[in-house]
Design an enzyme around this catalytic site. Structure first.
Site, PDB file in Angstrom:
ATOM      1  N   GLU A   5      38.166  83.246  50.937  1.00 55.76           N
ATOM      2  CA  GLU A   5      38.735  81.950  51.362  1.00 55.76           C
ATOM      3  C   GLU A   5      38.596  80.998  50.635  1.00 55.76           C
ATOM      4  OE1 GLU A   5      36.536  83.849  55.140  1.00 55.76           O
ATOM      5  OE2 GLU A   5      36.269  83.507  52.909  1.00 55.76           O
ATOM      6  N   TYR A  55      24.767  84.232  55.432  1.00 56.90           N
ATOM      7  CA  TYR A  55      25.884  83.622  56.184  1.00 56.90           C
ATOM      8  C   TYR A  55      25.183  82.788  57.130  1.00 56.90           C
ATOM      9  CZ  TYR A  55      30.177  83.587  58.231  1.00 56.90           C
ATOM     10  OH  TYR A  55      31.528  83.175  58.886  1.00 56.90           O
ATOM     11  N   ARG A  75      26.805  81.378  59.790  1.00 61.56           N
ATOM     12  CA  ARG A  75      27.422  81.391  61.245  1.00 61.56           C
ATOM     13  C   ARG A  75      26.848  82.505  62.127  1.00 61.56           C
ATOM     14  NH1 ARG A  75      31.240  79.158  58.031  1.00 61.56           N
ATOM     15  NH2 ARG A  75      31.983  77.008  58.528  1.00 61.56           N
ATOM     16  N   GLU A 107      37.037  84.751  62.763  1.00 58.88           N
ATOM     17  CA  GLU A 107      38.008  83.889  61.775  1.00 58.88           C
ATOM     18  C   GLU A 107      38.311  84.490  60.337  1.00 58.88           C
ATOM     19  OE1 GLU A 107      39.877  81.340  63.029  1.00 58.88           O
ATOM     20  OE2 GLU A 107      38.526  81.571  64.783  1.00 58.88           O
ATOM     21  N   ASP A 110      35.202  85.895  55.209  1.00 53.65           N
ATOM     22  CA  ASP A 110      33.817  85.685  55.930  1.00 53.65           C
ATOM     23  C   ASP A 110      33.745  86.845  57.048  1.00 53.65           C
ATOM     24  OD1 ASP A 110      32.867  83.557  54.338  1.00 53.65           O
ATOM     25  OD2 ASP A 110      33.583  82.190  55.886  1.00 53.65           O
ATOM     26  N   HIS A 128      25.211  89.667  62.067  1.00 53.65           N
ATOM     27  CA  HIS A 128      24.573  89.282  60.893  1.00 53.65           C
ATOM     28  C   HIS A 128      23.076  88.770  61.131  1.00 53.65           C
ATOM     29  CE1 HIS A 128      28.697  88.829  60.345  1.00 53.65           C
ATOM     30  NE2 HIS A 128      28.781  87.946  61.308  1.00 53.65           N
ATOM     31  N   ASP A 187      33.222  87.467  60.270  1.00 60.10           N
ATOM     32  CA  ASP A 187      33.390  86.909  61.548  1.00 60.10           C
ATOM     33  C   ASP A 187      34.774  87.006  61.874  1.00 60.10           C
ATOM     34  OD1 ASP A 187      34.552  84.704  60.342  1.00 60.10           O
ATOM     35  OD2 ASP A 187      33.098  83.196  60.659  1.00 60.10           O
TER      36      ASP A 187
END
Length: 549
Positions: free
Chosen positions: A7, A299, A301, A85, A81, A345, A83
């Site tokens: 990203e 990570y 989140r 998103e 990432d 995670h 997740d």
């Protein structure tokens, strides 16, 4: 040439450092596709299919540039990432770039390190369609709420207002608390304590009035207080019993996204938005003099408190070398992730415990240092030995009244040597608690001298207003939104002028109260906390494949 797409340019630079000349790493700069800004962008006749377009005009050039690179690449890896998103970004890239949807071209890593990146390259997998569906459902649901309700608020109240599935539920929590405070009726009560001493023995100490006729006592008015004082002034103070014990305090688990934000607010006085921005820098990596482009933490989140066995072993070794073997428990500390949390995670932790905060203090920005230090010490402390205290509780009789005196002495600091507890609650200066007092040696039957009696009229206080930290905790406990979105929600509440601040306290404005009351009357489900939480549960079910989006 092998192409890796992530990203952000910062993340691309960190990963490129580990992959070498055979790889090119480029960035999509976030989502390449999104719903249109000026229209609803949802096809209601076609199962609510989203009508996606380039998120910004410049994303068209990004897509074209990536297409040219794909044409020259022998293989492509999507490393966004790990997740919802990130999975959606990879899925959209796969579609926009004409990549084989049946190919294993998705790679993920919990940390941006040499070992993690190389391991991910060796083990590509398919895009997770459940994660993509959950993200799409969340995006469409938020659009339906926002684009349906917000125009009504603008028409009925005034322009530039918004409503949101999570935003409006969070605002309602604040408004409900404000009304609770406004409607609060204070009740009178009295505190009574005695300053006592054992004859010819130091120190003096305080005992708090706690019982009458063997039952718990709460003095409600001056008459009851004067009655008690009359007895306490004219009778002997005799030690009824002394109980000694050893108490322990255990370390807290390493950070999740929510607890990291709470401690950053409480301990570092950062806003949740600043904390998340700095944490993103620590995860993606940045230039550190003498070290190059380096990522510092895993990570950011995550709902999980799970930690890899390698990381646990590294923490225990570091504790032993710095603090000594007595600070390392016989067995590693294991923490259980909450039932409703996502456990994909690890917890947030430093990538390398040998890279201490002090070693980079003069090389990074102040907020980067402070947050890294917070994450580092919380993780290290989570694998340290518990703290122990010698505790004593003394019961004292005076006529038909009973008093208590307690003391607690730290005998082994354990994890507190690494990560002390935050003093996050404002302690009442007039609090009559006698906890943690230094007491003389007392035994059953000792007769004590009265030095002084103290009495004070007080009134019960309304519940405290929420702070950013306590609102984040409340939202997590009630299942509203995801911890990774809390900072954005806070920013929206400030931006729309629904909430202001009084020191650390969040205070809903008249506008915020007006909007909430209007939504309660005409769009009750939008501000229903339980409804919002149920939507989160259903999104989780979509992610797990248990429900179609």
């Amino acid at each position: 040439m092998k192409l890796v797409i992530v990203e952000s340019p910062a993340k691309a630079k960190t990963i490129g450092k580990y992959l070498g000349p055979d790889y090119r790493v480029d960035a999509s700069k976030g989502h390449i596709w999104d719903l249109p800004v000026k229209t609803m962008g949802i096809d209601f006749a076609n199962h609510y299919a989203p009508d996606l377009e380039p998120r910004k005009p410049e994303q068209t050039e990004t897509i074209n540039r990536l297409r040219r690179e794909v044409a020259q690449a022998e293989c492509v890896y999507l490393a966004t990432d790990p997740d919802r998103e990130g999975e959606a970004i990879s899925y959209h890239l796969q579609s926009a770039l004409g990549l084989d949807p049946e190919a294993k071209n998705r790679i993920m890593f919990n940390e941006i390190s040499q070992k993690a990146v190389n391991e991910a390259i060796k083990n590509p997998h398919y895009i997770n369609k459940g994660l993509v569906a959950a993200q799409q459902a969340r995006r469409v649901l938020d659009r339906l709420v926002g684009y349906t309700v917000s125009p009504v608020l603008c028409k009925k109240i005034h322009n530039n207002l918004s409503a949101g599935r999570v935003q409006s539920a969070a605002l309602r929590i604040l408004v409900d608390r404000e009304k609770e405070i406004q409607n609060f009726k204070p009740e009178e009560y009295w505190n009574v304590s005695a300053q006592l001493e054992k004859p010819a023995t130091k120190p003096q100490f305080k005992a708090v009035l706690a019982e009458k006729d063997g039952k718990k006592l709460k003095l409600k008015n001056k008459e009851q207080t004067d009655e008690a004082l009359a007895v306490l002034n004219t009778n002997n103070y005799v030690v009824r019993n002394v109980k000694r014990s050893v108490s322990v305090s255990r370390p807290q688990p390493p950070f999740t996204t929510s607890t990291m934000q709470q401690d950053a607010v409480n301990k570092l006085r950062m806003s949740s938005a600043v904390a998340m921005s700095v944490a993103q820098q620590l995860y993606e990596g940045f230039d550190i003099p003498g070290m190059g482009h380096v990522a510092l933490v895993t990570y950011i989140r995550t709902d999980s408190v799970r930690v890899s066995t390698d990381a646990v072993a590294a923490a225990r070794a570091r504790i032993a070398s710095v603090y000594g073997s007595k600070y390392v428990p016989a067995k590693p500390n294991v923490y259980v992730t909450k039932k409703q949390a996502q456990d994909a995670h690890e917890a947030i932790r430093p990538i390398n415990v040998e890279l201490t905060p002090d070693s980079i203090k003069d090389k990074v920005q102040r907020n980067q240092y402070l947050l890294y230090k917070l994450i580092y010490e919380r993780f290290l402390a989570s694998q340290a030995e518990k703290a122990t205290y010698d505790a004593v509780n003394v019961a004292i009789d005076c006529g038909n009244y009973g008093l208590t005196a307690t003391g607690k002495t730290l005998t082994f600091d354990g994890y507190l040597a690494i990560y002390g507890e935050a003093k996050t609650k404002d302690k009442d200066k007039d609090d009559e608690s006698a906890d943690n007092a230094l007491l003389p040696a007392l035994t059953e039957g000792d007769v004590l001298n009265l030095i002084k009696l103290n009495s004070e009229q007080k009134f019960t206080k309304p519940p405290a207003r929420y702070t950013e930290a306590s609102l984040i905790k409340a939202m997590e406990e009630r299942g509203i939104g995801r911890p990774s979105t809390y900072a954005t929600i806070m920013q929206t509440l400030y931006k729309r002028e629904y909430v202001g601040k009084d020191a650390k306290a969040l205070v809903p404005t008249n506008l915020g109260i007006q909007v909430t009351e209007y939504l309660e009357q005409y769009f009750d489900e939008i501000v229903d906390v339980d409804f919002t939480a149920e939507m989160e549960n259903r999104l989780d079910a979509i992610e797990d494949g248990g429900e179609p989006w």
